[in-house]
Scaffold this active site. Structure first.
Site, mmCIF file in Angstrom:
data_model
loop_
_atom_site.group_PDB
_atom_site.id
_atom_site.type_symbol
_atom_site.label_atom_id
_atom_site.label_comp_id
_atom_site.label_asym_id
_atom_site.label_seq_id
_atom_site.Cartn_x
_atom_site.Cartn_y
_atom_site.Cartn_z
ATOM 1 N N ALA A 138 11.580 -7.150 -10.082
ATOM 2 C CA ALA A 138 12.052 -5.991 -9.335
ATOM 3 C C ALA A 138 12.784 -5.077 -10.315
ATOM 4 O O ALA A 138 13.942 -4.718 -10.116
ATOM 5 C CB ALA A 138 12.964 -6.414 -8.187
ATOM 6 N N CYS A 143 4.403 3.185 -4.967
ATOM 7 C CA CYS A 143 5.771 3.677 -4.992
ATOM 8 C C CYS A 143 6.129 4.269 -3.632
ATOM 9 O O CYS A 143 5.260 4.837 -2.961
ATOM 10 C CB CYS A 143 5.931 4.778 -6.055
ATOM 11 S SG CYS A 143 5.292 4.327 -7.668
ATOM 12 N N LEU A 198 10.882 0.278 -11.949
ATOM 13 C CA LEU A 198 10.252 1.409 -12.638
ATOM 14 C C LEU A 198 11.210 2.159 -13.559
ATOM 15 O O LEU A 198 11.095 3.366 -13.760
ATOM 16 C CB LEU A 198 9.635 2.379 -11.613
ATOM 17 C CG LEU A 198 8.514 1.778 -10.754
ATOM 18 C CD1 LEU A 198 8.222 2.681 -9.562
ATOM 19 C CD2 LEU A 198 7.265 1.564 -11.590
ATOM 20 N N THR A 239 1.124 -5.809 -8.097
ATOM 21 C CA THR A 239 1.726 -7.082 -7.694
ATOM 22 C C THR A 239 1.690 -7.290 -6.176
ATOM 23 O O THR A 239 1.519 -6.359 -5.396
ATOM 24 C CB THR A 239 3.193 -7.154 -8.163
ATOM 25 O OG1 THR A 239 3.892 -6.009 -7.663
ATOM 26 C CG2 THR A 239 3.276 -7.174 -9.679
ATOM 27 N N GLY A 254 -4.452 -9.117 -13.036
ATOM 28 C CA GLY A 254 -3.846 -10.122 -12.160
ATOM 29 C C GLY A 254 -4.098 -11.525 -12.668
ATOM 30 O O GLY A 254 -5.166 -12.075 -12.439
#
Length: 330
Positions: free
Chosen positions: A82, A141, A85, A203, A254
């Site tokens: 987390a 986002c 960005l 993700t 991934g």
């Protein structure tokens, strides 16, 4: 099948070059955005010019501090992050980071993000003359103009962000989230709006809680799960989009840490792949995947890496369609 070209040593010569829309790369292996900083962090471990491309951490048209710590937590099959960005802003990156990255000989794909459609346009315009190979548009986002829902969770919002990013004047790759009901619909909207290719996937939503304190382990409470645990999700997303939309250019990401993983994503429909979380455990992982993939192709009689794309669709048996095998809702 045509005969394979031979090298002077007598070994099979494997053509590793691939094409993603209008973009040609010498091999299909790239770094994944957010997992290699701005690229130069890995130069002590590998020659960045030997990769297909380096994809930067996502850039906004403003500096952004990101989320509170802790930002990264390990899981049994990957990690939760987390970071939020965090970045210095597109203009600052152009002045300080891009020149260093250029000196490594890397092909550069910049990733951008924004909170509004205007942010995407501003970031794209800032990077318009940077000589980029492509621009990866991270639409995972929150959209402040859409009650905070992610751009990538709505076809119209996705299309708006992609359309705004065309201001860069370079090939666009739309990076989409798997956290949606109908990924195909959103992928189609991104392509219609101007994306040349799709980056699948971002993700998967997740979180973890300390069993002793009962407190979430991430400072932002929830985060994004990446690594080996999400590879099956990526394979399915790529497969379904390819099955529904045809031979659209896809970059698979991934859980790739070995040649077999790259081959799996490419068989599902990816033209190229990105190595992400594996680099946290081994910063040489992208280079290893390139060399392993070359050996894999030689061992299995594949003369060109591009031949791997979509093989699972060519070899299917029975009247299965896109979405077949999905569990029924009660």
């Amino acid at each position: 099948m045509p005969e394979a070209p031979m090298s002077m040593s007598g070994d099979l010569s494997i053509d590793m070059a691939v094409r993603i829309g209008s973009v040609e790369l010498p091999n299909p292996v790239m770094t994944a955005s957010g997992t290699a900083g701005y690229g130069t962090e890995l130069r002590a471990y590998l020659d960045l010019g030997e990769l297909g491309a380096v994809v930067t951490k996502s850039l906004s048209p403003f500096a952004w501090a990101g989320n509170p710590a802790p930002r990264v937590v390990g899981t049994p099959a990957g990690m939760l992050n987390a970071v939020g960005l965090q970045n210095p802003g597109a203009e600052a990156w152009l002045e300080t980071e891009l020149p260093r990255l250029r000196r490594t000989g890397a092909r550069v794909v910049a990733s951008i993000w924004g909170r509004t459609v205007a942010d995407y346009e501003a970031a794209a315009r800032t990077l318009a003359d940077a000589g980029l190979t492509a621009l990866e548009v991270n639409v995972s986002c929150p959209n402040l103009e859409g009650r905070g829902q992610m751009f990538a969770c709505d076809p119209a919002a996705t299309a708006d962000a992609i359309s705004a990013a065309t201001a860069a004047g370079v090939p666009l790759w739309a990076k989409l989230t798997p956290n949606v009901t109908d990924l195909v619909e959103i992928a189609a909207a991104a392509l219609t709006a101007g994306a040349e290719a799709l980056t699948l996937i971002n993700t998967v939503f997740g979180m973890s809680i300390d069993p002793v304190t009962a407190v979430p382990t991430l400072g932002n409470v929830g985060g994004g799960l990446s690594g080996p645990a999400i590879r099956p999700v990526a394979v399915r997303a790529i497969f379904d989009v390819r099955a529904a939309l045809g031979e659209v250019p896809i970059v698979g990401v991934g859980g790739v840490a070995a040649a077999e993983h790259a081959v799996e994503l490419m068989a599902a429909g990816a033209c190229a792949i990105q190595v992400g979380t594996a680099s946290f455990w081994d910063p040489r992982a992208p280079r290893k995947v390139v060399s392993e993939l070359r050996r894999w192709c030689k061992k299995h009689g594949v003369f060109a890496a591009a031949e791997l794309t979509g093989r699972a669709h060519h070899r299917r048996t029975g009247p299965r369609s896109a979405g077949a095998g999905r569990p029924e809702s009660s």
